[in-house]
Design a protein around this motif. Structure first.
Motif, PDB file in Angstrom:
ATOM      1  N   ARG A  31     -24.025 -19.680  28.122  1.00 41.53           N
ATOM      2  CA  ARG A  31     -23.998 -19.831  29.555  1.00 41.53           C
ATOM      3  C   ARG A  31     -23.845 -18.455  30.166  1.00 41.53           C
ATOM      4  O   ARG A  31     -23.085 -17.643  29.702  1.00 41.53           O
ATOM      5  N   HIS A  33     -22.951 -16.479  33.654  1.00 46.67           N
ATOM      6  CA  HIS A  33     -22.383 -16.610  34.995  1.00 46.67           C
ATOM      7  C   HIS A  33     -22.910 -15.470  35.842  1.00 46.67           C
ATOM      8  O   HIS A  33     -22.679 -14.316  35.535  1.00 46.67           O
ATOM      9  N   PHE A 126     -25.319 -20.138  39.090  1.00 48.49           N
ATOM     10  CA  PHE A 126     -24.880 -19.991  37.708  1.00 48.49           C
ATOM     11  C   PHE A 126     -26.032 -20.399  36.799  1.00 48.49           C
ATOM     12  O   PHE A 126     -26.718 -21.381  37.075  1.00 48.49           O
ATOM     13  N   TYR A 128     -27.296 -21.711  33.068  1.00 43.35           N
ATOM     14  CA  TYR A 128     -26.843 -22.413  31.870  1.00 43.35           C
ATOM     15  C   TYR A 128     -28.038 -22.731  30.975  1.00 43.35           C
ATOM     16  O   TYR A 128     -29.133 -23.006  31.453  1.00 43.35           O
ATOM     17  N   LEU A 142     -14.547 -23.920  39.914  1.00 46.61           N
ATOM     18  CA  LEU A 142     -14.737 -22.623  39.278  1.00 46.61           C
ATOM     19  C   LEU A 142     -13.354 -22.085  38.946  1.00 46.61           C
ATOM     20  O   LEU A 142     -12.545 -21.835  39.834  1.00 46.61           O
ATOM     21  N   ARG A 143     -13.072 -21.956  37.657  1.00 46.71           N
ATOM     22  CA  ARG A 143     -11.767 -21.470  37.221  1.00 46.71           C
ATOM     23  C   ARG A 143     -11.975 -20.471  36.093  1.00 46.71           C
ATOM     24  O   ARG A 143     -12.601 -20.787  35.090  1.00 46.71           O
ATOM     25  N   GLY A 145     -13.896 -17.973  35.857  1.00 48.05           N
ATOM     26  CA  GLY A 145     -15.292 -17.661  35.597  1.00 48.05           C
ATOM     27  C   GLY A 145     -16.081 -18.801  34.998  1.00 48.05           C
ATOM     28  O   GLY A 145     -17.262 -18.670  34.716  1.00 48.05           O
ATOM     29  N   GLN A 146     -15.443 -19.953  34.752  1.00 47.48           N
ATOM     30  CA  GLN A 146     -16.107 -21.108  34.177  1.00 47.48           C
ATOM     31  C   GLN A 146     -16.308 -22.195  35.223  1.00 47.48           C
ATOM     32  O   GLN A 146     -15.397 -22.504  35.973  1.00 47.48           O
ATOM     33  N   GLU A 148     -16.743 -26.057  36.006  1.00 46.13           N
ATOM     34  CA  GLU A 148     -16.409 -27.334  35.387  1.00 46.13           C
ATOM     35  C   GLU A 148     -16.725 -28.473  36.336  1.00 46.13           C
ATOM     36  O   GLU A 148     -16.453 -28.406  37.516  1.00 46.13           O
TER      37      GLU A 148
END
Length: 150
Positions: A31, A33, A126, A128, A142-143, A145-146, A148
């Motif tokens: 993935r 970012h 983003f 993926y 967004l936490r 840099g991820q 969810e």
């Protein structure tokens, strides 16, 4: 004479490899970012999902291998100055052919570009390789840099 030819093949192969601008780290990540956002935790909604083709970039490995093989094959032709010329032509031709083959093998890679509208009014996207069951309209967080799905 053979030493000169071998040295010329190595120099050309090395210089072709050094010209490569490929970053394997970027494409090997599952993935990617794209956002520059660093905040601890933010919420938003998926507004768009599009399939994007990756540019067919090459690592230079195909060109280097092609140059070596082309140089070896070219060295088998002729004698004297003609052999040197055939070796040089083999190196250049092999490098071009190797680069094209590598580019063809890498084409067709597709990624999913996810656009997210955050609660603060900003929009980020983003990239993926796999999105599983994510759909437009899904709420996301967004936490660290991820991204969810909630």
């Amino acid at each position: 004479m053979k030493i000169l030819t071998t040295a010329m093949c190595l120099v050309l192969a090395t210089s072709l490899t050094a010209c490569s601008s490929y970053s394997s780290r970027q494409d090997s990540l599952p993935r990617s970012h794209v956002s520059s956002r660093v905040a601890a935790e933010q919420y938003g909604r998926v507004t768009d999902i599009e399939v994007v083709s990756r540019k067919s970039r090459t690592s230079g490995g195909g060109a280097a291998l092609g140059a070596v093989i082309g140089g070896v094959l070219g060295h088998q032709i002729g004698s004297g100055n003609g052999r040197d010329l055939a070796t040089g032509a083999g190196v250049v031709g092999g490098a071009i052919a190797g680069n094209r083959i590598e580019k063809q093998r890498a084409s067709g890679d597709e990624i999913y570009r996810i656009t997210v509208a955050f609660e603060d009014g900003s929009r980020e996207y983003f990239d993926y390789e796999h999105i599983e069951d994510l759909r437009v309209g899904d709420r996301v967080k967004l936490r660290g840099g991820q991204l969810e799905r909630l």
